[in-house]
Structure formats: structure tokens, C-alpha cells
Design a protein around this motif. Structure first.
Motif, PDB file in Angstrom:
ATOM      1  N   ASP A  51       0.832  -1.199   0.000  1.00  0.00           N
ATOM      2  CA  ASP A  51       0.000   0.000   0.000  1.00  0.00           C
ATOM      3  C   ASP A  51       0.870   1.254   0.000  1.00  0.00           C
ATOM      4  OD1 ASP A  51      -2.244  -1.613   0.152  1.00  0.00           O
ATOM      5  OD2 ASP A  51      -2.305  -1.548   2.347  1.00  0.00           O
ATOM      6  N   GLY A  52       0.284   2.370  -0.391  1.00  0.00           N
ATOM      7  CA  GLY A  52       0.975   3.658  -0.340  1.00  0.00           C
ATOM      8  C   GLY A  52       2.322   3.593  -1.022  1.00  0.00           C
ATOM      9  N   ASN A  53       3.335   4.101  -0.331  1.00  0.00           N
ATOM     10  CA  ASN A  53       4.704   4.088  -0.847  1.00  0.00           C
ATOM     11  C   ASN A  53       5.557   3.000  -0.209  1.00  0.00           C
ATOM     12  OD1 ASN A  53       4.518   6.172  -2.729  1.00  0.00           O
ATOM     13  ND2 ASN A  53       4.678   7.715  -1.123  1.00  0.00           N
ATOM     14  N   ASP A  54       4.898   1.959   0.296  1.00  0.00           N
ATOM     15  CA  ASP A  54       5.631   0.868   0.931  1.00  0.00           C
ATOM     16  C   ASP A  54       6.620   0.214  -0.033  1.00  0.00           C
ATOM     17  OD1 ASP A  54       4.040   1.492   3.076  1.00  0.00           O
ATOM     18  OD2 ASP A  54       2.884  -0.372   3.048  1.00  0.00           O
ATOM     19  N   PHE A 122       7.595  10.584   9.626  1.00  0.00           N
ATOM     20  CA  PHE A 122       8.150  10.367   8.290  1.00  0.00           C
ATOM     21  C   PHE A 122       7.234   9.441   7.492  1.00  0.00           C
ATOM     22  CE2 PHE A 122      10.599   8.049   5.156  1.00  0.00           C
ATOM     23  CZ  PHE A 122      11.397   9.026   4.577  1.00  0.00           C
ATOM     24  N   SER A 123       6.760   8.390   8.134  1.00  0.00           N
ATOM     25  CA  SER A 123       5.891   7.424   7.465  1.00  0.00           C
ATOM     26  C   SER A 123       4.592   8.072   6.999  1.00  0.00           C
ATOM     27  CB  SER A 123       5.586   6.245   8.388  1.00  0.00           C
ATOM     28  OG  SER A 123       6.769   5.531   8.677  1.00  0.00           O
ATOM     29  N   ILE A 128       3.935   5.848   3.985  1.00  0.00           N
ATOM     30  CA  ILE A 128       4.371   4.489   4.325  1.00  0.00           C
ATOM     31  C   ILE A 128       3.353   3.996   5.345  1.00  0.00           C
ATOM     32  CG2 ILE A 128       6.194   3.096   5.351  1.00  0.00           C
ATOM     33  CD1 ILE A 128       8.119   5.328   4.189  1.00  0.00           C
ATOM     34  N   THR A 129       2.707   2.885   5.038  1.00  0.00           N
ATOM     35  CA  THR A 129       1.466   2.545   5.723  1.00  0.00           C
ATOM     36  C   THR A 129       1.596   1.737   7.007  1.00  0.00           C
ATOM     37  OG1 THR A 129       1.152   0.549   4.400  1.00  0.00           O
ATOM     38  CG2 THR A 129       0.214   2.617   3.545  1.00  0.00           C
ATOM     39  N   SER A 130       2.761   1.117   7.254  1.00  0.00           N
ATOM     40  CA  SER A 130       2.847   0.272   8.449  1.00  0.00           C
ATOM     41  C   SER A 130       4.295   0.060   8.886  1.00  0.00           C
ATOM     42  CB  SER A 130       2.213  -1.093   8.175  1.00  0.00           C
ATOM     43  OG  SER A 130       3.005  -1.825   7.261  1.00  0.00           O
TER      44      SER A 130
END
Length: 174
Positions: A51-54, A122-123, A128-130
Motif C-alpha cells: 500500500d501507499g509508498n511501501d 516520516f511514514s 508508508i502505511t505500516s
């Protein structure tokens, strides 16, 4: 960090110091680091979040791991003596190895001792999802560093063994 994490991290750091002294390249040269990193991957790599920018985070740290691994493999002296291939990690190879493994260990310590808020901010800022994305990124970085370093040494060892005697003298200076 748990005792198992400390032991694993220190074992990975000490792997390259084993090669600061020239030694014969054998199956154990490959199996020991692969076994340790296999244990780490099995224990900590439960999923790779997408997900996201992971994936961007994972990809970035995998690229860093690959660069460190190839660099370390290229900075390891590889030479043939009779039927055997000898390897010796140089200072640059050791620094690259410690940089990669040490960065992961330092990040983990920092996240547990005061850095969690900064990492969370930052996440959120970078989608950044997790926390698992960070775990996956650093485990895959370490795995990539180990595998690319070993692959580079393996290829160089094959080339040195196949090289004519005159070329071997040149190849050992690299």
C-alpha cells in the motif's frame, strides 16, 4: 531488541570479519551467511506491504543492499592457488558490510529508544502505511546485500579459476 536479534545481528556483522584473513572459498563461505539471512527472513519477513509508498521504501532499501553487496563483492580479493580459490575481504568490503548491517541494527535500536515518533511522522508524510513496511525493507535490504555479495564473489571465483595463468596475476590485484 531481543537476545536472538542481538545474536543474529552480531553474527551477520562478524561474517565479513571472518574473511579479513585470507581463506579458502568453500561451501561454508556461502552456506553460513545464507543460513543466517534465511533464518532472519523466515522469522521477520511475514509480508511485504504494497500500500501507499511501501514498495518504494522496500525498493530503495533493496537497491541500497544490492549496491553494498556488489561493492563488497568487488572489493573482496579473489585469487586461485592451485585447485583452490582464496578470498580475503579488504577494508572497503568490511566497511560496506558493516555500513549495511550496522545501519539496519542502528535503525532498529533508534526506533526502540526514542526514534519511533520521528519514524511515524516520516511514514505519514511519505505514505508508508505500516511498521511492517520498515521491517520488510530492512530485512530485504540485508538479504539482498548478502546474496549480491556472495553472487559477486561466486562469479569472480569462477572467472579466476577459468582465467589463464597470466591473467590470474592481473585479476588478483582487483
Amino acid at each position: 531488541m531481543t537476545t536472538t536479534e542481538w545474536i543474529t545481528d552480531l553474527a551477520l556483522l562478524l561474517i565479513v570479519f571472518r574473511q579479513l584473513r585470507e581463506s579458502r572459498l568453500d561451501a561454508m563461505s556461502f552456506l553460513l551467511p545464507l543460513g543466517i539471512i534465511g533464518f532472519v527472513a523466515h522469522r521477520y519477513l511475514t509480508t511485504v506491504p504494497t500500500d501507499g509508498n511501501d514498495l518504494a521504501l522496500v525498493g530503495t532499501l533493496v537497491a541500497v543492499g544490492a549496491a553494498l553487496g556488489v561493492g563488497g563483492g568487488l572489493c573482496t580479493r579473489v585469487r586461485a592457488v592451485g585447485e583452490h580459490v582464496l578470498v580475503k575481504a579488504g577494508a572497503v568490503a568490511a566497511v560496506l558490510w558493516v555500513l549495511g548491517m550496522g545501519a539496519r541494527m542502528t535503525f532498529q535500536l533508534w526506533s526502540e529508544h526514542g526514534g519511533a515518533g520521528t519514524i511515524a511522522r516520516f511514514s505519514v508524510t511519505h505514505d508508508i502505511t505500516s511498521a511492517q513496511a520498515w521491517v520488510a525493507a530492512f530485512v530485504l535490504m540485508a538479504l539482498t546485500e548478502v546474496v549480491t555479495r556472495l553472487a559477486t564473489i561466486f562469479v569472480r571465483a569462477r572467472l579466476v579459476r577459468q582465467a589463464p595463468a597470466a591473467a590470474r596475476a592481473y585479476a588478483t590485484t582487483a
